[in-house]
Design a protein around this motif. Structure first.
Motif, PDB file in Angstrom:
ATOM      1  N   LYS A 188       8.155  52.598  55.527  1.00 49.00           N
ATOM      2  CA  LYS A 188       8.998  53.382  54.629  1.00 49.00           C
ATOM      3  C   LYS A 188      10.064  52.450  54.071  1.00 49.00           C
ATOM      4  O   LYS A 188      10.322  51.384  54.636  1.00 49.00           O
ATOM      5  N   ALA A 189      10.668  52.832  52.975  1.00 48.54           N
ATOM      6  CA  ALA A 189      11.692  51.995  52.355  1.00 48.54           C
ATOM      7  C   ALA A 189      12.489  52.836  51.383  1.00 48.54           C
ATOM      8  O   ALA A 189      11.976  53.771  50.781  1.00 48.54           O
ATOM      9  N   SER A 190      13.754  52.480  51.248  1.00 48.89           N
ATOM     10  CA  SER A 190      14.620  53.135  50.263  1.00 48.89           C
ATOM     11  C   SER A 190      15.334  52.029  49.513  1.00 48.89           C
ATOM     12  O   SER A 190      16.534  51.863  49.610  1.00 48.89           O
ATOM     13  N   ASN A 191      14.550  51.254  48.792  1.00 50.11           N
ATOM     14  CA  ASN A 191      15.019  49.977  48.251  1.00 50.11           C
ATOM     15  C   ASN A 191      14.793  49.855  46.753  1.00 50.11           C
ATOM     16  O   ASN A 191      14.380  48.809  46.265  1.00 50.11           O
TER      17      ASN A 191
ATOM     18  N   ARG B 151      16.110  58.844  49.077  1.00 49.61           N
ATOM     19  CA  ARG B 151      14.813  58.750  49.771  1.00 49.61           C
ATOM     20  C   ARG B 151      15.037  58.678  51.290  1.00 49.61           C
ATOM     21  O   ARG B 151      14.574  57.766  51.985  1.00 49.61           O
ATOM     22  N   SER B 153      15.134  59.735  55.390  1.00 49.08           N
ATOM     23  CA  SER B 153      14.097  60.125  56.342  1.00 49.08           C
ATOM     24  C   SER B 153      14.746  60.545  57.654  1.00 49.08           C
ATOM     25  O   SER B 153      15.287  61.635  57.741  1.00 49.08           O
ATOM     26  N   SER B 418      16.346  48.125  53.365  1.00 45.60           N
ATOM     27  CA  SER B 418      16.725  49.520  53.566  1.00 45.60           C
ATOM     28  C   SER B 418      15.526  50.393  53.850  1.00 45.60           C
ATOM     29  O   SER B 418      14.675  50.599  52.986  1.00 45.60           O
ATOM     30  N   GLY B 419      15.488  50.928  55.042  1.00 42.12           N
ATOM     31  CA  GLY B 419      14.430  51.862  55.393  1.00 42.12           C
ATOM     32  C   GLY B 419      14.709  53.268  54.902  1.00 42.12           C
ATOM     33  O   GLY B 419      13.792  54.010  54.592  1.00 42.12           O
ATOM     34  N   GLU B 420      16.020  53.629  54.824  1.00 40.39           N
ATOM     35  CA  GLU B 420      16.320  55.026  54.509  1.00 40.39           C
ATOM     36  C   GLU B 420      17.708  55.298  53.972  1.00 40.39           C
ATOM     37  O   GLU B 420      17.953  56.388  53.475  1.00 40.39           O
ATOM     38  N   HIS B 421      18.630  54.351  54.043  1.00 42.35           N
ATOM     39  CA  HIS B 421      19.990  54.629  53.560  1.00 42.35           C
ATOM     40  C   HIS B 421      20.138  54.400  52.065  1.00 42.35           C
ATOM     41  O   HIS B 421      21.079  54.904  51.462  1.00 42.35           O
ATOM     42  N   GLY B 422      19.229  53.621  51.492  1.00 39.22           N
ATOM     43  CA  GLY B 422      19.319  53.325  50.068  1.00 39.22           C
ATOM     44  C   GLY B 422      20.062  52.025  49.790  1.00 39.22           C
ATOM     45  O   GLY B 422      20.538  51.344  50.705  1.00 39.22           O
TER      46      GLY B 422
END
Lengths: 464, 464
Positions: A188-191, B151, B153, B418-422
Motif C-alpha cells: 500500500k502507499a499514499s505517495n 488514502r 488505511s 508513505s504507507g498511509e499518512h500521505g
C-alpha cells in the motif's frame, strides 16, 4: 496527385523498419489479423503492424508516431469484445504479444514482474510449482497487458478482486515516448496520485503498458466445486444474492441460464445436467472452511428449490466444469449454426440483480432473438450473448437494439454498461448518461493532458 | 498604500459572508484552530474559515476562489500528521466537519452514502445494529473525507484493504465549482477512467470531496484477539512475515517495540505485559475458522520464541487492547514529559520488513533520540515516533535528520516514504526519488488539468 503525396504514416513505417526490420509488417494477412478483436465491428486494416520486443522499441515507435501524428493501437491477444483493437483511424498496430517474459517472481512477497504479452494461463503454469497463483481470470486467452488496459476481472473477482486490486505497479510508455514507472513493491502507499489505477482501464488511450507488477496469492489448502440446478432463473439469482449477503466467501459463483446450459451441454458434452438455470460454485480455504462454506450455500439453495447440489472436490471433475464455463461464450456463439453473437456486460448492485437478469431475459424473449446468459453474479455482473443472423441485413441492428434496452435497464437499476469488458467502440454511447457530462469532460481533460495529439487508440472510449 | 489595497481574499470573504453569514469566521481563535493539523509544521493562519453545510455552498465558495485566485484548503478533523491542512498560502480553510450526515445505508448491497465529515466511529456506531461495519481504521478520530483525501488505511487493511478498496464512488467539487459524481453502486466497472481512485490520495489538490459511497462488511460471526511478546524485535517481525507468507487471513497484526510497549503500559495502564516487542492480533471468521487461524499463528510465534500467547475472545478485553493500540501515538508523544514527536510512515515489501524495522531502530539508537515503533506490519508499514526536545533549537532538525535516514533505508529496500499518512508538506522531498522525474511531471500535468490556477491546497504534494 493524391496518391503520390507521402502520408505521415509512410515516414513512420520507413523509420521503424530501420530498427525493427521484418518485425514491421505491411502484409495484407497480418494487417487483417490486426483489423479487429473478437467483436462484430467492421474491420479496419492498420497501415502496418509492429511486433515489438522491448520497452525501448515501444518508446521509439511512440516518439515517431507522436512526431508525425500517426495513430497507435496496442494489440495483445486480440480477445477484446468491444472493438478496442480495431484501428479505426488506421496507423500502427503495436503487437505486444512477443513481450511475454516473466521477469521476476518473488515468492516471499508473493509478487511478480511480467511483460504485458504474458497470458494468465502462461503465468499460472509458470507459478504452479511455487504454490502460488494469479487469480484474475476472464476466461479467454487474453494477455495480462490487455487485462490491465480494460480493467478485466472474471470468475474469481468476487473473492480476489479485479485486475485493479491485483496490480502493484506498471511501466508505461507515454504518447511522446517517455517511459515512467507507477506504483511500487509495497502493498500500500499514499505517495501521490494513483497513476497505476489511472492507466488500468484506460484502454490504450493514455499510454502503452510495457511491464506489470502483480500481486500473487497462495494456492489454497483446499478447493471444491459445486453445481446446483434451479427451477427458474429467479431462484438461481436469489440464491446468489443471499449467499453474498450472508458474507460466505465464495471464490466463484457463476450463473448460466437454461439456454446457456443447453449450449454448454452441447458444446462441452456436459453429462448429467438439464438445460435449466444453474450455478457453478467454487470454494477456497482450509478443508474445514471449504466444507463449511459449501454447506451454507447448499442450505440457501435448497430453501429456494435448488436441486442436485453436486460437489466435485477432485481436480479433474472441477477442471471439466470450469473448462465448460470458460467455453460458455464459444458455446453460445455456436449454439445455432450460422448465427453470430454480440454480448452485453451489465453490472448492477446485487440487490437489483434479479430485476436486471429476469428483465433482460424477458426483453430478449419479446425481441424474438435467442440469447444466452452467463454471469459473474457474485459481483452483480452478467453477459447476455445475443445471437443474430449475419445474412439478415437488419440482424445486427436488431441485436444492438436489444443490447441498448438491456443496458438502459441496468443503468436505471443503478448499474454500469460495462462490468469488465470496457468501453471500446461498443459502449461509448452510454458514458455520458452514466457519468454525466461534467465527469466525462474531466476524463477528456486527462486524455488531453496525456495525449495532446490524440495518437493513442483514437476513437475509443470517447465518441470523438 | 499596501495596507489599503484590497486583497483578492477580501472579495471572496465579502461574497461568502452573504450566503454563509456567521458560518464564515475570521476570528483569531478559529483561524488558529485551522492553522495546522497534529503535525509539527509551523502554523499558518488562514484568512478565514468557512463552515460549510452543503455541496452547493462548497461549489459557490470554490467558484469564487477560482474567480479571484484564492487558495482553498479542505479541513476535516485536523488529524493530519503531514501538514495537509496547514494553509501555507493562506486563503480559505474550508471546514467540512458539519457535513456529517449518513445519507443512505443499503443493507442488502452492503453500501452507504455519507457526507465527508462523518467520522469512522460515528459511522460504525450508526451501523452496529444492522450487523455491518466499515473496516478502515486509522485509529485517530479522523473524518472519512480526510481518509479518502490521504488514502488512509490502518489496522484492518491487511484483511479488508485500505480506503481505496472500500470506496465505490464520490461526489467531488472541482476547482471552478463544477460538481461531478465518480464511480457508482456496482461492485466493479470498466467504464472509463478511474476518477474515484484519482481523487483518493489527491490530498485536496484536485477537488473537494463532498459525498462518499462506501462498501460495508458484515460483522464476522466470531472475533478473537491475541497478544504475544517476543525476546527481540526480529522475532516479532519474523513471526509477522511467516504469518503473511502462510496466507493466514489475520484481520489485524500490529507490532509495538519495547519502547512503544513501555509507553503504552504507562499511558493506557496495561497490566500483565513487559516492555518487550509485542504483536497484537485479531482474527475474524466463523468460530472454527478463528480458532484455526489463532492456533496457526501461535505455532509460528512459539517457534520464534514468542511467549504468553494470550487470547481475548470477550469484547471487553479485546476493546481494552485495541484502545491501547489506538492510543499508541499519544502514548509515544507523551512518553517523556516535555518532548514532542514526529512520525515516519515507511512501508516496504514484507520480505524486507525485518531489515527496515531493525535497521530503523539501530539508526535511532545511534542518533541518541528516543523512538517508539508501532506498525501495521502485515502490510509492511510501520511508524517510528521520533521524540525531540522543542526547547532545543536543533531538536526538530535532528528528528528530521533521523526521519530522512529511515525513509532512505525504506526506499532502498523497495518501499515507499508513505504507507498511509500521505505526502502533505512532510514527504514532498522524497517523491522525485520514489517516482522519478517523468512520473512526477505526469502528476503535475494532471494537477494543471484539474486546477489550472493552483488554488486547491497549494504547496502540498509538490514542492512548488
Amino acid at each position: 496527385m493524391n496518391t503520390i503525396t507521402p502520408r505521415p504514416v509512410d515516414a513512420v513505417i520507413a523509420a521503424v523498419r530501420e530498427f525493427l526490420g521484418d518485425r514491421l509488417s505491411t502484409a495484407q494477412a497480418v494487417r487483417e489479423q490486426h483489423s479487429r478483436g473478437e467483436d462484430q465491428t467492421p474491420p479496419t486494416l492498420p497501415d502496418a503492424v509492429a511486433f515489438v520486443e522491448s520497452t525501448e522499441e515501444v518508446s521509439r515507435i511512440l516518439a515517431l508516431c507522436h512526431q508525425h501524428g500517426v495513430p497507435v493501437v496496442a494489440f495483445g491477444a486480440g480477445t477484446s469484445l468491444e472493438g478496442h483493437v480495431n484501428p479505426v483511424r488506421r496507423g500502427i498496430s503495436l503487437d505486444l504479444s512477443r513481450m511475454n517474459k516473466v521477469l521476476e517472481v518473488n515468492a516471499e512477497d508473493m509478487d511478480c514482474l511480467i511483460e504485458p504479452g504474458v497470458t494468465r494461463q502462461q503465468l499460472n503454469e509458470f507459478l504452479r510449482d511455487q504454490g502460488m497463483f494469479f487469480p484474475v481470470d476472464p476466461g479467454s486467452h487474453c494477455t495480462i497487458g490487455g487485462m490491465c488496459a480494460t480493467r478485466a476481472s472474471g470468475t474469481n473477482a468476487v473473492r480476489y478482486g479485479t485486475i485493479r486490486e491485483n496490480v502493484l505497479g506498471l511501466e508505461v510508455v507515454l504518447a511522446d515516448g517517455r517511459v515512467i514507472r507507477t506504483g511500487g513493491r509495497a502493498r500500500k502507499a499514499s505517495n501521490g496520485y494513483d497513476l497505476t489505477r489511472l492507466f488500468i482501464g484506460s484502454e490504450g488511450t493514455l499510454g502503452v503498458i510495457t511491464k506489470v507488477r502483480l500481486r500473487l496469492h497462495g494456492i489454497p489448502e483446499a478447493m471444491s466445486a459445486a453445481v446446483c440446478q434451479f427451477p427458474d432463473l429467479a431462484a438461481a439469482v436469489n440464491t446468489t444474492i443471499l449467499t453474498m449477503q450472508s458474507g460466505i466467501p465464495v471464490a466463484r459463483i457463476e450463473l448460466l441460464d437454461a439456454d446457456q446450459m443447453e449450449a454448454c451441454i452441447k458444446y462441452s458434452k456436459l453429462e448429467g445436467f438439464r438445460p435449466a438455470p444453474t450455478l457453478f460454485l467454487e470454494f477456497h480455504g482450509t478443508e474445514a472452511g471449504v466444507k463449511e462454506q459449501a454447506e451454507a450455500v447448499e442450505a440457501i439453495a435448497s430453501d429456494l428449490g435448488g436441486e442436485g447440489f453436486a460437489w466435485a472436490t477432485d481436480a479433474e471433475a472441477r477442471n471439466k466444469l470450469w473448462k465448460a464455463r470458460h467455453d460458455a461464450y464459444w458455446a453460445a456463439v455456436n449454439f445455432i449454426p450460422g448465427l453470430r453473437g454480440i454480448t452485453t456486460d451489465v453490472c448492477v448492485p446485487i440487490s437489483r440483480l434479479a430485476d436486471a437478469i429476469v428483465g433482460a431475459k424477458e426483453d430478449a424473449i419479446a425481441s424474438g432473438l435467442t440469447t444466452c446468459i452467463v454471469g459473474h453474479v457474485g459481483d452483480g455482473n452478467f453477459h447476455q450473448v445475443i445471437l443474430f443472423d449475419p445474412n439478415d441485413p437488419a440482424g445486427l441492428d436488431r441485436a444492438w437494439e436489444l443490447d441498448r434496452k438491456i443496458v438502459a435497464r441496468g443503468l436505471a437499476l443503478g448499474g454500469t454498461c460495462s462490468g469488465e469488458h470496457g468501453v471500446g467502440l461498443g459502449k461509448r454511447e452510454f458514458l455520458e448518461e452514466e457519468h454525466g457530462a461534467e465527469a466525462l469532460a474531466v476524463m477528456r481533460g486527462i486524455k488531453q493532458s496525456f495525449d495532446p495529439k490524440g495518437i493513442l487508440n483514437p476513437g475509443k472510449l470517447f465518441r470523438n
